[in-house]
Design an enzyme around this catalytic site. Structure first.
Site, PDB file in Angstrom:
ATOM      1  N   LYS A 177       0.820  -1.419   0.149  1.00  0.00           N
ATOM      2  CA  LYS A 177       0.190  -0.115  -0.475  1.00  0.00           C
ATOM      3  C   LYS A 177       1.142   1.082  -0.267  1.00  0.00           C
ATOM      4  CE  LYS A 177      -4.294  -1.956   2.104  1.00  0.00           C
ATOM      5  NZ  LYS A 177      -5.271  -1.833   2.816  1.00  0.00           N
ATOM      6  N   LYS A 199      -5.641  -9.082  -6.085  1.00  0.00           N
ATOM      7  CA  LYS A 199      -6.031  -9.781  -5.120  1.00  0.00           C
ATOM      8  C   LYS A 199      -7.278  -8.179  -5.241  1.00  0.00           C
ATOM      9  CE  LYS A 199      -6.466  -7.668  -0.082  1.00  0.00           C
ATOM     10  NZ  LYS A 199      -7.829  -7.249   0.439  1.00  0.00           N
ATOM     11  N   LYS A 245     -10.984  -2.910  -2.375  1.00  0.00           N
ATOM     12  CA  LYS A 245     -11.452  -2.175  -1.475  1.00  0.00           C
ATOM     13  C   LYS A 245     -11.224  -0.812  -2.486  1.00  0.00           C
ATOM     14  CE  LYS A 245     -13.329  -2.750   2.327  1.00  0.00           C
ATOM     15  NZ  LYS A 245     -11.750  -2.759   3.211  1.00  0.00           N
TER      16      LYS A 245
HETATM   17  N1  AQP Z   1     -10.037 -10.370  -2.878  1.00  0.00           N
HETATM   18  C1  AQP Z   1     -10.884 -10.763  -1.320  1.00  0.00           C
HETATM   19  N2  AQP Z   1     -10.831 -11.921  -1.157  1.00  0.00           N
HETATM   20  C2  AQP Z   1     -10.701 -12.898   0.130  1.00  0.00           C
HETATM   21  N3  AQP Z   1     -11.746 -12.448   1.250  1.00  0.00           N
HETATM   22  C3  AQP Z   1     -11.399 -10.621   1.526  1.00  0.00           C
HETATM   23  N4  AQP Z   1     -10.899  -9.744   2.149  1.00  0.00           N
HETATM   24  C4  AQP Z   1     -10.399  -9.145   2.011  1.00  0.00           C
HETATM   25  N5  AQP Z   1      -9.807  -8.971  -0.272  1.00  0.00           N
HETATM   26  C5  AQP Z   1     -10.103 -10.008   0.181  1.00  0.00           C
HETATM   27  C6  AQP Z   1     -10.831  -9.899   3.289  1.00  0.00           C
HETATM   28  O1  AQP Z   1     -11.836  -8.876   3.822  1.00  0.00           O
HETATM   29  C7  AQP Z   1     -11.752  -8.270   5.070  1.00  0.00           C
HETATM   30  C8  AQP Z   1     -11.723  -7.037   5.132  1.00  0.00           C
HETATM   31  O2  AQP Z   1     -10.632  -6.608   5.398  1.00  0.00           O
HETATM   32  P1  AQP Z   1     -10.400  -5.214   5.537  1.00  0.00           P
HETATM   33  O3  AQP Z   1     -11.262  -4.006   5.451  1.00  0.00           O
HETATM   34  O4  AQP Z   1      -9.609  -5.158   6.778  1.00  0.00           O
HETATM   35  O5  AQP Z   1      -8.571  -5.111   4.428  1.00  0.00           O
HETATM   36  P2  AQP Z   1      -8.517  -4.920   3.576  1.00  0.00           P
HETATM   37  O6  AQP Z   1      -8.356  -6.847   3.871  1.00  0.00           O
HETATM   38  O7  AQP Z   1      -7.589  -4.762   3.163  1.00  0.00           O
HETATM   39  O8  AQP Z   1      -9.760  -5.419   3.184  1.00  0.00           O
HETATM   40  P3  AQP Z   1      -9.253  -4.964   1.089  1.00  0.00           P
HETATM   41  O9  AQP Z   1     -11.111  -5.164   0.294  1.00  0.00           O
HETATM   42  O10 AQP Z   1      -8.692  -4.409   0.625  1.00  0.00           O
HETATM   43  O11 AQP Z   1      -9.140  -3.099   1.299  1.00  0.00           O
HETATM   44  P4  AQP Z   1      -8.648  -2.078   1.203  1.00  0.00           P
HETATM   45  O12 AQP Z   1      -8.802  -1.678  -0.505  1.00  0.00           O
HETATM   46  O13 AQP Z   1      -9.015  -0.975   2.059  1.00  0.00           O
HETATM   47  O14 AQP Z   1      -7.056  -2.345   1.787  1.00  0.00           O
HETATM   48  C9  AQP Z   1     -10.779  -9.243   5.905  1.00  0.00           C
HETATM   49  O15 AQP Z   1     -10.816 -10.496   6.138  1.00  0.00           O
HETATM   50  C10 AQP Z   1      -9.520  -9.967   4.724  1.00  0.00           C
HETATM   51  O16 AQP Z   1      -8.813 -10.837   4.597  1.00  0.00           O
END
Ligand code: AQP
Length: 326
Positions: free
Chosen positions: A111, A192, A195
């Site tokens: 990030k 992956k 968001k």
């Molecule tokens: N692509 C994915 N496949 C399966 N699980 C996923 N998670 C995130 N992306 C995937 C799981 O969703 C939960 C929420 O995660 P988070 O919001 O704390 O942050 P993250 O893991 O970094 O998710 P994002 O969507 O990628 O958000 P941003 O872009 O803001 O960092 C977690 O349990 C995660 O494993």
């Protein structure tokens, strides 16, 4: 009954990966476990986000949790910043963690890469995540695969703290699903779904209308062959579609593959399965948006219950470290 804790950042629109990797299982676990679910708004501040966007995303995320089936009478649902103990325990744990181990976190590298200004909280937020989990004497943390390393850090910090200051924290276990733990971006199937970094066409939002879902699957990147085969290394796009279909319908991705004679057929099946999965969530979400009092009320009650569990844990950690009680 296991104590379960997990959270999701309101850093954008919840997507299919968040649903299959985490939210779907939050709903299942609330039926059998003592579950705490948190909208981790402090984590969303680690990257640039405008106050208006954060406010709205926090409310939307809470509404989507409820729409997906999170029941505030069966679990504790709350917003992280409403329970001050999270930030307080994070400081104590920062005094337990080392700079070197935080630098090794792959999410920090990913990030932070290419950004001119990196907030120092992007480096330290895995410690805040450890505090989130440890405050609730958590046994089990349902998360997707990308959180494996952060969970390992939380375990290390708990063990180190217990060793240094005496038994204080429960050491938590990660609960990562076998299928659906790493849903990939439909346009960039080696990255992956995320968001904050996915392309709009590569991400299926929980609130997407069925026509958008269908279009995004139809345009999903596959490869120049024609054989439908589950092969993560050589066919990441096709394997991702099989994984999505399997996670949405409860099947096995490799076993599903021979049932399809073309990529088009597979794309349609995956789109249909996701549209069906999200239909009740979308309908309930629309009702909740029209009645925001329901969400606000659930979050207020959740914060009270969460605080009642978090406060004694923080006090225990403060005492163990030698801080005087007020
Ligand atoms: N692509 C994915 N496949 C399966 N699980 C996923 N998670 C995130 N992306 C995937 C799981 O969703 C939960 C929420 O995660 P988070 O919001 O704390 O942050 P993250 O893991 O970094 O998710 P994002 O969507 O990628 O958000 P941003 O872009 O803001 O960092 C977690 O349990 C995660 O494993």
């Amino acid at each position: 009954m296991a104590r379960v804790f997990s959270g999701i950042q309101p850093s954008g629109t919840l997507h299919l990966g968040n649903y299959l990797g985490a939210l779907q299982r939050f709903v299942q676990r609330q039926e059998v476990d003592d579950a705490y679910y948190c909208i981790v708004d402090l984590h969303a501040l680690t990257l640039e986000i405008s106050p208006d966007v954060l406010r709205q995303a926090t409310l939307d995320t809470a509404a989507l949790f409820l729409a997906a089936g999170i029941d505030p009478d069966r679990c504790v649902l709350f917003v992280q910043s409403h329970v001050a103990e999270h930030a307080q325990l994070a400081w104590l744990l920062e005094c337990t963690a080392s700079y070197g181990e935080l630098l090794r976190m792959t999410q920090f590298k990913d990030k932070g890469q290419g950004r001119e200004q990196v907030r120092s909280s992007l480096l330290t937020y895995p410690v805040l995540m450890a505090a989130d989990v440890l405050l609730y004497d958590t046994d089990m943390v349902p998360v997707g695969d990308d959180q494996r390393q952060h969970l390992e850090l939380a375990r290390n910090l708990a063990e180190r703290f217990n060793h240094r200051y005496g038994e204080t924290f429960v050491v938590p276990e990660a609960d990562i699903p076998e299928i659906g733990a790493r849903i990939m971006d439909l346009q960039l199937p080696t990255k992956k779904m995320s968001k904050s970094t996915s392309s709009p066409q590569g991400l299926i939002a929980l609130s997407d209308p069925p026509a958008d879902i269908e279009r995004k699957f139809r345009r999903a990147v596959t490869d120049s062959e024609t054989e439908v085969r589950y092969d993560l290394e050589h066919k990441p796009g096709v394997s991702n579609l099989l994984e999505i279909l399997a996670a949405a319908t409860g099947g096995d991705p490799a076993a599903l593959a021979p049932g399809f004679s073309s990529y088009g057929q597979l794309k349609q099946a995956a789109a249909d399965a996701v549209i069906e999965l999200f239909a009740p969530v979308r309908a309930r979400y629309a009702e909740l948006v029209a009645d925001p009092g329901v969400v606000a009320d659930a979050l207020r009650k959740g914060a009270e219950k969460a605080e009642a569990t978090a406060a004694p844990t923080l006090a225990r950690a403060q005492r163990a470290m030698g801080l005087l009680s007020a």
